[in-house]
Design a protein around this motif. Structure first.
Motif, PDB file in Angstrom:
ATOM      1  N   LYS A 208      -2.856   0.661  -4.051  1.00 14.18           N
ATOM      2  CA  LYS A 208      -2.492  -0.693  -3.654  1.00 14.18           C
ATOM      3  C   LYS A 208      -2.091  -1.470  -4.886  1.00 14.18           C
TER       4      LYS A 208
ATOM      5  N   THR B   9       0.871  -1.167   0.000  1.00 17.96           N
ATOM      6  CA  THR B   9       0.000   0.000   0.000  1.00 17.96           C
ATOM      7  C   THR B   9       0.911   1.220   0.000  1.00 17.96           C
TER       8      THR B   9
ATOM      9  N   LYS C  12       1.725  -5.545   2.831  1.00 17.44           N
ATOM     10  CA  LYS C  12       0.524  -6.223   3.318  1.00 17.44           C
ATOM     11  C   LYS C  12       0.933  -7.587   3.848  1.00 17.44           C
TER      12      LYS C  12
END
Ligand code: BTN
Length: 255
Positions: free
Chosen positions: A223, A214, A254
């Motif tokens: 993203k 992100t 992530k």
């Protein structure tokens, strides 16, 4: 300047036991002529600055330095400097301390995901020409991590660490010398227009490529999967079948 093998970087050295910020001092120097390659280094800083207006806690035990450069090339290469600098640092750490580090776009040096060094670039570009660049490097060399937790207050996604643990030996002077040597090598590469090698070497050491990230930029968040770095150092994110360029900002992985 004991034992420095560089030609440009570190030809003049300003050393301080304590200073507000080596970065601010180097910015002041930029008003004077003949300071290309000047190095400002301090044992501790009282007003250390991080990226994005963050505070950078800089107690004794770290390496806090800034370098003033007046390069002569296209301003778009400026965004390569965080990469070039973190790469030079990673190589120097490996050569002098035998420690493996990873590079996190755009400018962090990490050990097992924990930040060990950060880079701050202040640039002045006038009528499409670079007037000066100040490269600031902060290395948590041998510091108790609890003393510097505020370095990452806003970057909660990762931890913080120090290169050399208490009871361990390590020579900061050797590291600095090697780092300046590596930095000057890639600086000369950039001046001669060969950036391919820097990108290749950066990607080899990067923890970013291949990850789902992100990115937070001034215009919002994106993203995507990190697929590469372009000629100017921008991060390429593959997102919904398109490739997006992220020029500047912060990224989080992530999990
Ligand atoms: C970051 O936010 O990760 C960049 C930190 C840069 C800190 C260095 S320490 C030497 C120089 N002087 C400063 O005030 N900041 C940079």
């Amino acid at each position: 300047s004991d034992g420095l093998q560089t030609d440009t970087i570190g030809t003049k050295i300003y050393y301080f036991d304590s200073i507000d910020s080596t970065q601010n001092f180097a910015l002041e120097l930029s008003r004077k002529p003949h300071e290309n390659g000047s190095l400002v280094i301090a044992e501790r800083q009282t007003q250390g600055r991080g990226r994005l207006d963050r505070k950078w806690v800089s107690p004794k035990g770290g390496i806090w330095l800034s370098i003033l450069l007046r390069p002569n090339f296209e301003p778009s290469y400026t965004s390569l400097f965080p990469m070039l600098t973190s790469l030079a640092l990673s190589v120097a750490i490996q050569k002098t301390l035998k420690i493996k580090t990873e590079l996190k776009w755009p400018n962090d040096v990490t050990i097992n995901g924990d930040k060990v060094a950060g880079i701050l670039i202040d640039a002045s570009i006038e009528s499409n020409k670079i007037d000066y660049l100040v490269i600031g490097i902060g290395i948590n060399f041998k510091i108790k991590p609890s003393k510097i937790t505020s370095q990452i207050k806003e970057g909660k996604k990762y931890g913080i660490t120090t290169l050399v643990k208490k009871n361990q030996d390590g020579n900061p002077v050797k590291l600095i010398q090697q780092f300046l040597l590596e930095l000057e090598k890639s600086y000369n590469d950039i001046i001669s227009g060969s950036t391919a090698n820097i990108r290749k070497e950066w990607m080899k050491r990067s923890s970013t490529i291949g990850k789902n990230v992100t990115a937070t930029t001034t215009t919002g968040t994106i993203k995507g999967k990190a697929v590469g770095i372009d000629k100017t150092g921008a991060l390429l994110l593959s997102s919904r079948g398109k490739v997006e360029r992220v020029l500047a900002g912060d990224i989080a992985y992530k999990r």
